[in-house]
Design an enzyme around this catalytic site. Structure first.
Site, mmCIF file in Angstrom:
data_model
loop_
_atom_site.group_PDB
_atom_site.id
_atom_site.type_symbol
_atom_site.label_atom_id
_atom_site.label_comp_id
_atom_site.label_asym_id
_atom_site.label_seq_id
_atom_site.Cartn_x
_atom_site.Cartn_y
_atom_site.Cartn_z
ATOM 1 N N SER A 291 0.776 -9.898 -1.256
ATOM 2 C CA SER A 291 0.518 -8.504 -1.322
ATOM 3 C C SER A 291 0.611 -7.873 0.111
ATOM 4 C CB SER A 291 -1.169 -8.526 -1.295
ATOM 5 O OG SER A 291 -1.901 -8.617 -1.107
ATOM 6 N N LYS B 201 0.811 -1.333 -0.118
ATOM 7 C CA LYS B 201 -0.089 0.085 0.295
ATOM 8 C C LYS B 201 0.558 1.402 0.055
ATOM 9 C CE LYS B 201 -4.823 -1.263 0.058
ATOM 10 N NZ LYS B 201 -5.425 -0.977 -0.747
#
Length: 417
Positions: free
Chosen positions: A313, A63
Site C-alpha cells: 500500500s 491515498k
C-alpha cells in the site's frame, strides 16, 4: 480479462457505477500501478503470488485515489473555502497533491513527531503544514477544530464514501491484472482501502476473498467486528504508523463486515522480516504499513486460496527507520548478531577471540572494549562484538563454538539467542 457478473446491491453505500466513475476521474491523475510476480513468495505460499505495487503510486501510496475523488466532489463554494486534513504522512501527501491539481488551498496538521521526509514532501506538494499534536489522534482533533472555526472542509483519511470509492479503484485494477485471483491481502488501518477493495471485488462478481491485515499493536478491527460497532483502542504501539488507527468508522466497519473474509494480525518482528524480504528478494522499498500483507503471508498461507495478490500500500518510509527495521529484520532472521564476551585483560585475548570467530566464517562488523562496566573485575575486559551471519544455523554454530572454548558469552536485551 475474464467476464464478471456484477452484483446488484441496492443497500450498499457505493455502487459499481460509482467506482467506475471514480476511475474515469482518476485517469491521468493516478498511475496504473504494476503487478509483479514473486517466485520466492509463491514458493512459500505454495501458489502463485503477485504484488500490487501501490508503493510506486504518485505520492508513494494509494491515498491519492481517495483524496482526489473526495476533493473533486466539493462544490465550487467549498473549494474556495479551502480544505484541511490531518495525517502522519501518506494521507497528507495525497490531499496536498489533490488540492494542488484542483487549485484548492490546503492546510495539513501533522504530529510533532512526523517523519521529516513526509513533512518535507507534503510542503513540496504545496500544502501548509502545521506540526501540532503529540500523536495522530490529537492532530485530527486540532484539525477538526480549525475546520470548524475557519469554515474549511475537513478531509478525513477514510471515513467518507468518496474516499472509499476512490480507494476501490485499486480493486478494479487487481481484477483486471489478475482476473483469476483467489485472495487479496490488504493492509488495514481505519479500513478505507480494505473496504474499497472488498466492495469493488464483490460488486464486480469476483469470488475472490479479501483479507485485511493489521499490525498486532494497532488492531482495532477484531474487537470492533466482534462487538458489531467501532471499538476504540486505548493505546497503540507499532512501527507501522500508516495503519496505526485507533478505531474504524461506522462506514468502513459496515462494509468490512459484509464483504471481507477475515482479518489477520502480524507482529513487529514479522513486519521487519517482510520489509527485509521485499528489499532483498523483490527489490522493492516498502514502508512498514505497506508490508503487513507480505508479513501475513510469510507467517502462514493456510486458508488463503490462490492465486494470491498482496497489496503493497505504500513506500514512504524514513531512511533512518528503514535502516533500523532492516537491521532488526536481519537479527530476527539470524543474520546479524551482537554478543558481549568477557575475557581476561591480557595481551593476546582479543586476537584469540577474533581467531575463534574467523574459524566460524562469520564477518565481524565492529569490536568495542569496555573495562569500566559495573560488576566487571579489574582483571577482565568486556568486548561487544557485532557479526554478520548466514542464518539461524550459522548463528547457533558460532555460539556453540564460543561456549565450547569456554568463553563467557551474553547478549543485549534486544538479542534473544
Amino acid at each position: 480479462m475474464s467476464a464478471l457478473e456484477p452484483v446488484n446491491d441496492d443497500i450498499s453505500p457505493i455502487s459499481l457505477a460509482d467506482i467506475e466513475r471514480a476511475r474515469r476521474l482518476l485517469n491521468g491523475v493516478t498511475a496504473y500501478t504494476p503487478i509483479e510476480t514473486s517466485s520466492s513468495l509463491s514458493a512459500v505460499a505454495g501458489t502463485s503470488v503477485f504484488l500490487k505495487c501501490e508503493n510506486l503510486q504518485r505520492t508513494g501510496s494509494f491515498k491519492l485515489r481517495g483524496a482526489f475523488t473526495r476533493l473533486s466532489a466539493l462544490s465550487e463554494t467549498d473549494r474556495k473555502k479551502g480544505v484541511i486534513a490531518a495525517s502522519a504522512g501518506n494521507h497528507a501527501q495525497g490531499v496536498a497533491v489533490a488540492a494542488r491539481e484542483l487549485g484548492i488551498d490546503c492546510i495539513v496538521f501533522m504530529p510533532n513527531g512526523a517523519a521529516l521526509p513526509k513533512v518535507t514532501a507534503t510542503r513540496t506538494y504545496g500544502a501548509e503544514v502545521r506540526l501540532a499534536g503529540e500523536d495522530l489522534a490529537e492532530s485530527i482533533e486540532l484539525a477538526q477544530i480549525e475546520a470548524a472555526e475557519s469554515g474549511r472542509v475537513f478531509i478525513p483519511p477514510f471515513d467518507h464514501v468518496d474516499i472509499v470509492t476512490g480507494q476501490a479503484t485499486l480493486g478494479l485494477e487487481v481484477l483486471e491484472q489478475v482476473p483469476q485471483v483467489g485472495t487479496i491481502l490488504v493492509p488495514t488501518g481505519g479500513g478505507g482501502l480494505l473496504a474499497g477493495v472488498a466492495i469493488a471485488v464483490h460488486l464486480s462478481g469476483s469470488r475472490a476473498q479479501v483479507v485485511g491485515v493489521q499490525a498486532e499493536g494497532a488492531a482495532a478491527f477484531p474487537a470492533s467486528l466482534s462487538k458489531g460497532a467501532p471499538v476504540r483502542l486505548t493505546q497503540m504501539a507499532t512501527i507501522a504508523d500508516g495503519i496505526a488507527v485507533p478505531e474504524p468508522s461506522e462506514l468502513t466497519l459496515g462494509i468490512v463486515r459484509k464483504h471481507v473474509a477475515e482479518i489477520r494480525t502480524v507482529t513487529e518482528e514479522q513486519i521487519g522480516e517482510a520489509m527485509l524480504f521485499l528489499s532483498e528478494r523483490a527489490k522493492l522499498v516498502v514502508e512498514p504499513a505497506g508490508a503487513v500483507g507480505v508479513a501475513a503471508l510469510l507467517a502462514g498461507s493456510i486458508g488463503l486460496e490462490g492465486p494470491i495478490v498482496v497489496v503493497l500500500s505504500g513506500g514512504n518510509v524514513d531512511t533512518l527507520l528503514l535502516n533500523r527495521v532492516l537491521l532488526h529484520g536481519l537479527v530476527v532472521a539470524g543474520r546479524f548478531m551482537e554478543m558481549i564476551v568477557r575475557v581476561s585483560d591480557r595481551p593476546g585475548s582479543l586476537v584469540k577471540l577474533l581467531t575463534a570467530l574467523a574459524q566460524t566464517e562469520c564477518n565481524v562488523v565492529s569490536v568495542e572494549h569496555d573495562r569500566t562496566s559495573t560488576g566487571l573485575a579489574a582483571t577482565d575486559v568486556q568486548i561487544a562484538v557485532k557479526v554478520e551471519t548466514k542464518g539461524q544455523d550459522h548463528k547457533a554454530e558460532i555460539i556453540a563454538t564460543l561456549k565450547r572454548l569456554q568463553y563467557d558469552v551474553a547478549f543485549p536485551a534486544v538479542e534473544k539467542a
